[in-house]
Design an enzyme around this catalytic site. Structure first.
Site, PDB file in Angstrom:
ATOM      1  N   ASP A 276      -1.112  -0.390   6.463  1.00  0.00           N
ATOM      2  CA  ASP A 276      -1.910  -1.202   7.378  1.00  0.00           C
ATOM      3  C   ASP A 276      -2.053  -0.482   8.718  1.00  0.00           C
ATOM      4  O   ASP A 276      -1.084   0.073   9.241  1.00  0.00           O
ATOM      5  CB  ASP A 276      -1.161  -2.530   7.573  1.00  0.00           C
ATOM      6  CG  ASP A 276      -2.024  -3.584   8.242  1.00  0.00           C
ATOM      7  OD1 ASP A 276      -3.084  -3.894   7.709  1.00  0.00           O
ATOM      8  OD2 ASP A 276      -1.612  -4.098   9.298  1.00  0.00           O
TER       9      ASP A 276
ATOM     10  N   HIS B 229      -9.733  -7.542   1.467  1.00  0.00           N
ATOM     11  CA  HIS B 229      -9.443  -8.901   1.952  1.00  0.00           C
ATOM     12  C   HIS B 229      -9.941  -9.135   3.377  1.00  0.00           C
ATOM     13  O   HIS B 229      -9.869 -10.259   3.861  1.00  0.00           O
ATOM     14  CB  HIS B 229      -7.936  -9.140   1.887  1.00  0.00           C
ATOM     15  CG  HIS B 229      -7.197  -8.215   2.800  1.00  0.00           C
ATOM     16  ND1 HIS B 229      -7.139  -6.846   2.588  1.00  0.00           N
ATOM     17  CD2 HIS B 229      -6.550  -8.441   3.958  1.00  0.00           C
ATOM     18  CE1 HIS B 229      -6.470  -6.295   3.574  1.00  0.00           C
ATOM     19  NE2 HIS B 229      -6.097  -7.227   4.418  1.00  0.00           N
ATOM     20  N   ASP B 230     -10.421  -8.090   4.058  1.00  0.00           N
ATOM     21  CA  ASP B 230     -10.936  -8.242   5.426  1.00  0.00           C
ATOM     22  C   ASP B 230     -12.454  -8.266   5.472  1.00  0.00           C
ATOM     23  O   ASP B 230     -13.046  -8.241   6.558  1.00  0.00           O
ATOM     24  CB  ASP B 230     -10.466  -7.063   6.308  1.00  0.00           C
ATOM     25  CG  ASP B 230      -8.980  -7.096   6.574  1.00  0.00           C
ATOM     26  OD1 ASP B 230      -8.383  -8.188   6.529  1.00  0.00           O
ATOM     27  OD2 ASP B 230      -8.416  -6.009   6.828  1.00  0.00           O
TER      28      ASP B 230
ATOM     29  N   GLU C 186      -5.068   2.721   6.316  1.00  0.00           N
ATOM     30  CA  GLU C 186      -6.264   2.062   6.868  1.00  0.00           C
ATOM     31  C   GLU C 186      -6.564   2.698   8.226  1.00  0.00           C
ATOM     32  O   GLU C 186      -5.707   2.737   9.094  1.00  0.00           O
ATOM     33  CB  GLU C 186      -5.963   0.578   7.010  1.00  0.00           C
ATOM     34  CG  GLU C 186      -7.167  -0.236   7.376  1.00  0.00           C
ATOM     35  CD  GLU C 186      -6.763  -1.584   7.950  1.00  0.00           C
ATOM     36  OE1 GLU C 186      -7.583  -2.501   7.863  1.00  0.00           O
ATOM     37  OE2 GLU C 186      -5.671  -1.710   8.507  1.00  0.00           O
TER      38      GLU C 186
ATOM     39  N   ASP D 102       1.700  -3.308   0.332  1.00  0.00           N
ATOM     40  CA  ASP D 102       1.063  -3.177   1.642  1.00  0.00           C
ATOM     41  C   ASP D 102       2.173  -2.924   2.661  1.00  0.00           C
ATOM     42  O   ASP D 102       3.136  -3.689   2.728  1.00  0.00           O
ATOM     43  CB  ASP D 102       0.330  -4.493   1.970  1.00  0.00           C
ATOM     44  CG  ASP D 102      -0.961  -4.277   2.698  1.00  0.00           C
ATOM     45  OD1 ASP D 102      -0.928  -3.614   3.753  1.00  0.00           O
ATOM     46  OD2 ASP D 102      -2.004  -4.773   2.234  1.00  0.00           O
TER      47      ASP D 102
END
Ligand code: TEU
Length: 600
Positions: free
Chosen positions: A211, A345-346, A268, A103
């Site tokens: 990210d 994970h969000d 993202e 990430d």
């Protein structure tokens, strides 16, 4: 660029399995997941049918936002392990034919990163402008206010934090402990590339999930955002600060760093509803990103003023169809590529959000969603636990104090300050929303066994005769019902269906992975129909998914409904996959049944 034929690449056909290190597997018995635990489960991941792993941040961090606040890109968070463990993990993954993505969190650092400590130490520090500092504004009565009205993504406060020492504000789009880097400074950019990217590329990582990739370039002058929430001092301004004017330039620079290593990227991409804008990032010709995560599907049912200002299940199937369509149709005829995902994970668990998590239907609806994903174009991403049909923790057995995510905690804090702590009804509503949508659900420790303590999260330690510690987050209350051990080897399990669905996806890749998507019968409120056409194939793939807990009949497919099919009846339908193993060619769909036919 318009293209006739879609090029095939290993990463387009890949299946990426996402790991949240704190919650995947605790190998050393301290109640927190770690790299040793991940290594012990590589064969499991491979057996599912994945061939790439993406690990959420494992870098050193004070963990205000679970590692998305990095204090040192070049070291590992000690509870997760060491640099040596990372090297072992990379080697062990590669020896099994698994690739590894990290990430890449470079919009901001932690406020504990040395760069920020220097930056905030004085106005004339050489690293002062590595971050975004601005003087205060003052109202007519002399009150000090932040430079603009942007609201932080978490909670309801400003994106600006006042620094007493140097008497200026710094920008933080997320928590105040996550100051935004100043990408306008070329020296800063070079340091980011070296420390966060090259350091790991040299050690053999195969790519990055990037990210908040569209927030590096801020709008010139940092103007106020429009008033979206009239009751608040600060406004959600994502549409303003995302996708700034220098994004393409920065991403091309990053590509020059990635290219020698042939590393892949998935960025993202929040706040980007315009497909044309998405296309600019991922058109192969534009050399920016290989793929992006659009938010259309995961944003369904979330609040506008705040994602948790929402009632559970406040959407219709049509919205799902339209959102899926927005992630699929724009790649048609282009050299761009898309992604397929329902969880990360969000996000809360997809079975709870889009299926039915009651004991009667959670297995069926998990299979339905798996089949839908297996038939959609793009690179497929699966989040840990999704493969066993994990559901959100129920309200009755998982109280509000178990929610630890900073987004949940700050949201509740903001609500209390808005309404007063005793507004019971409002807090109840918030609990419903969090039970349905909170990020916490994805972060509950993975359930490896229904029998071992805490879902077998620390089982590796158990074999070494250690005591089993409490995990960092309370275990899942349904661990005895939904766990890996009871599903592996059971042909009727969600896990077994995922294995099958992923094999099916590869077998029919020309349709499923690479095909062109077209929705049918959009106004059907119960069944999601779509068709996939493959280059060079006469037949088309028809997918039908019953999103209800009732049996549903369906009208026979008409030749004119699908472009490219023979114009005259009868059409031939050959069943190639079903969630229920049903043979019936035209029979009604059982509750949450999904079927795939080849039509010619
Ligand atoms: O999320 C970025 C993001 O855009 C947020 O809107 C996200 O949807 C968030 O969950 C809102 O509650 C990324 C990471 O995936 C997330 O875990 C981090 O907290 C965030 O960036 C900050 O680094």
């Amino acid at each position: 660029m318009t293209v006739k034929e879609r090029t095939r690449e290993w990463w387009k056909q890949a299946v990426v399995y996402q790991i949240y290190p704190a919650s995947f597997c605790d190998g050393n018995g301290d109640g927190v997941g770690d790299l040793v635990g991940i290594i012990s489960k590589l064969d499991y991941i491979k057996s599912l049918g994945a061939n790439v792993i993406w690990i959420c941040p494992m870098y050193d961090s004070p963990q205000v936002d679970m590692g998305y606040d990095i204090s040192n890109y070049e070291s590992v968070y000690p509870p997760y392990g060491t640099l040596q463990d990372m090297e072992t993990l990379i080697a062990e993954a590669h020896s099994r034919g698994l690739k590894l993505m990290l990430d890449l969190v470079i919009n901001h650092t932690s406020d504990q990163h040395d760069w920020f400590k220097e930056s905030r130490s004085s106005k004339d520090n050489p690293k002062r402008d590595w971050y975004i500092w601005k003087p205060a504004k003052y109202t007519q009565d002399g009150t000090r206010v932040p430079p603009n009205n942007w609201r932080s993504v978490f909670g309801g406060g400003s994106t600006w934090e006042w620094d007493e020492n140097t008497q200026e504000y710094y920008l933080h789009l997320f928590c105040k402990e996550q100051p935004d880097l100043n990408w306008e400074n070329p020296v800063t950019r070079k340091a980011i590339y070296e420390s966060a990217m090259e350091f790991w590329l040299k050690r053999g990582v195969d790519g990055f999930r990037i990210d908040t990739v569209n927030m590096y370039s801020k709008p010139p002058g940092l103007p106020d955002g429009p008033i979206i929430d009239p009751h608040s001092e600060y406004q959600p301004a994502g549409m303003l600060y995302c996708n700034g004017p220098r994004m393409a330039e920065y991403l091309r620079e990053m590509n020059d760093v990635l290219a020698p290593y042939k590393a892949i990227t998935v960025g993202e991409l929040p706040c980007t509803p315009d497909p044309q804008r998405v296309l600019e990032y991922v058109s192969a010709e534009s050399r920016q990103l290989n793929m992006v995560f659009q938010f259309d599907v995961v944003d369904i049912g979330q609040g506008i003023t705040h994602r948790y200002d929402a009632k559970p299940k406040n959407y219709k199937l049509l919205q799902v169809k339209e959102a899926v369509g927005r992630t699929q149709t724009w790649i048609r005829g282009t050299d761009a590529w898309t992604t397929v995902f329902l969880e990360n994970h969000d996000q809360a668990r997809s079975v709870t959000r889009f299926g039915d998590d009651s004991p009667a239907y959670r297995v069926q609806s998990a299979k339905l969603l798996a089949l839908m994903e297996a038939c959609l174009s793009g690179t497929q991403f699966i989040y840990q636990g999704q493969e066993i049909g994990a559901v959100n923790a129920p309200k009755e057995s998982y109280p509000l104090e178990n929610y630890l995510d900073v987004d949940s905690v700050l949201y509740l804090k903001e609500l209390k300050s808005r309404h007063g702590a005793d507004k019971k009804a409002e807090l109840d509503r918030a609990f419903d929303a969090l039970q349905h949508l909170a990020r916490d659900h994805a972060r509950i420790p993975m359930v490896w066994s229904g029998k071992a303590k805490n879902g077998g999260f620390s089982n590796v330690a158990l074999t070494e005769g250690k005591d089993i510690p409490e995990p960092w987050m309370k275990p899942h209350p349904l661990a005895s019902e939904i766990n890996v051990a009871s599903q592996v080897g059971d042909p009727t399990s969600v896990f077994a269906f995922w294995q099958e669905a992923l094999r099916f996806r590869q077998e029919y890749a020309a349709y499923t992975v690479y095909g062109d998507y077209e929705a049918l019968r959009l106004d059907d409120e119960n069944i999601f129909f779509f068709v996939k056409s493959a280059q060079g194939e006469e037949a088309q793939m028809l997918v039908m998914l019953n999103f209800t807990d009732k049996e549903q009949t369906w009208e026979p497919l008409q030749p004119r409904e699908v472009a490219g099919l023979p114009a005259t009846e009868p059409l031939t339908l050959k069943l190639v996959k079903s969630t229920h193993g049903s043979k019936g060619e035209t029979a009604a769909l059982a509750p949450y049944e999904g079927r795939v036919y080849l039509v010619s």
